[in-house]
Design an enzyme around this catalytic site. Structure first.
Site, short mmCIF file in Angstrom:
data_model
loop_
_atom_site.label_atom_id
_atom_site.label_comp_id
_atom_site.label_asym_id
_atom_site.label_seq_id
_atom_site.Cartn_x
_atom_site.Cartn_y
_atom_site.Cartn_z
N GLU A 1 4.06 3.81 6.02
CA GLU A 1 2.82 3.04 5.82
C GLU A 1 1.79 3.87 5.06
O GLU A 1 1.82 5.10 5.10
CB GLU A 1 2.23 2.67 7.19
CG GLU A 1 2.39 1.22 7.56
CD GLU A 1 1.48 0.27 6.79
OE1 GLU A 1 1.14 0.54 5.62
OE2 GLU A 1 1.11 -0.76 7.37
N ASP B 1 -4.31 1.49 11.04
CA ASP B 1 -5.70 1.26 11.43
C ASP B 1 -5.73 0.75 12.88
O ASP B 1 -5.70 1.55 13.81
CB ASP B 1 -6.32 0.27 10.44
CG ASP B 1 -7.81 0.05 10.65
OD1 ASP B 1 -8.43 0.81 11.40
OD2 ASP B 1 -8.34 -0.91 10.05
N GLY C 1 0.77 -1.24 0.00
CA GLY C 1 0.00 0.00 0.00
C GLY C 1 0.80 1.28 0.00
O GLY C 1 0.32 2.32 -0.45
P1 IMP Z 1 -3.55 -2.44 10.97
O1 IMP Z 1 -3.12 -1.06 11.39
O2 IMP Z 1 -2.59 -3.51 11.40
O3 IMP Z 1 -4.95 -2.74 11.38
O4 IMP Z 1 -3.59 -2.58 9.40
C1 IMP Z 1 -3.32 -1.58 8.53
C2 IMP Z 1 -3.53 -2.12 7.13
O5 IMP Z 1 -4.92 -2.40 6.90
C3 IMP Z 1 -3.13 -1.07 6.14
O6 IMP Z 1 -1.78 -1.18 5.77
C4 IMP Z 1 -4.08 -1.37 4.98
O7 IMP Z 1 -3.53 -2.35 4.13
C5 IMP Z 1 -5.32 -1.93 5.62
N1 IMP Z 1 -6.35 -0.88 5.80
C6 IMP Z 1 -6.87 -0.41 6.96
N2 IMP Z 1 -7.78 0.56 6.75
C7 IMP Z 1 -7.85 0.72 5.42
C8 IMP Z 1 -8.62 1.62 4.57
O8 IMP Z 1 -9.42 2.46 4.99
N3 IMP Z 1 -8.38 1.48 3.23
C9 IMP Z 1 -7.52 0.59 2.70
N4 IMP Z 1 -6.77 -0.25 3.45
C10 IMP Z 1 -6.94 -0.18 4.81
MG MG Z 2 -1.12 -2.01 3.67
#
Ligand code: IMP
Ligand code: MG
Length: 165
Positions: A89, A93, A35
């Site tokens: 990043e 999230d 991403g």
């Molecule tokens: P986390 O912080 O471990 O939950 O995961 C983050 C990852 O979830 C990011 O690198 C994205 O790949 C994916 N992600 C979380 N929210 C979104 C969003 O709103 N759009 C697209 N990808 C998201």
């Molecule tokens: Mg990602």
């Protein structure tokens, strides 16, 4: 939701902060696949200090992996020991991915590890953690474009869109 010009402007501001904080330190911008690839490409070109680039691939967590353990689809190429690492990043999230990556960099004896994200999304944050640099904050919702995907779709869009499901 966020036009191209606004993204560019925020990236320039973030790059200027990094220039100040990392002058003379030759940091590594460690892009998190997939991403971050567009953000990384724009951020590296907006920076005015010497730095290096690397990429890390983290496999998405399954189920309730509260251990902070993740698998890797790509290990870094550079030697991390004694380097200043900036994890780049697309979006933070829950925070699980980035916290696990930070721990991994620390286990490799990085001199410092900071987090730089395009979007800091608050809705589902689990761990108490500090995002060091962010271009935008988002309270809730799901966004795509500028590298961000929905099941691999829409990464190519030059601006950020709100995905209405
Ligand atoms: P986390 O912080 O471990 O939950 O995961 C983050 C990852 O979830 C990011 O690198 C994205 O790949 C994916 N992600 C979380 N929210 C979104 C969003 O709103 N759009 C697209 N990808 C998201
Ligand atoms: Mg990602």
């Amino acid at each position: 939701m966020i036009p191209e010009a606004e993204i560019k402007k925020k990236i320039k501001e973030t790059a200027e902060k990094l220039n100040t904080d990392y002058s003379g330190k030759n940091p590594v911008l460690m892009g998190v696949l997939k991403g971050s690839f567009i953000f990384l490409a724009d951020l590296t070109r907006a920076m005015g200090i010497e730095h290096e680039i690397d990429l890390i691939g983290a496999s998405s967590y399954e189920g309730t992996s509260s251990t902070g353990e993740i698998g890797f689809t790509k290990e870094p190429d550079l030697v991390i020991r004694n380097r200043h690492i900036i994890l780049v990043e697309d979006i933070v999230d829950t925070g699980r991915t980035i916290v696990a990556l930070k721990k991994y960099m620390q286990s490799l004896q990085a001199q410092s590890v900071k987090i730089c994200t395009l979007i800091d999304k608050h809705e589902r944050r689990e761990t108490r953690m500090n995002v060091d640099y962010s271009c935008f904050t988002l309270e809730k919702g799901f966004i795509v474009g500028y590298g961000l995907d929905y099941n691999e779709r829409f990464r190519y869009l030059p601006e950020i869109h709100d995905l209405k499901l």
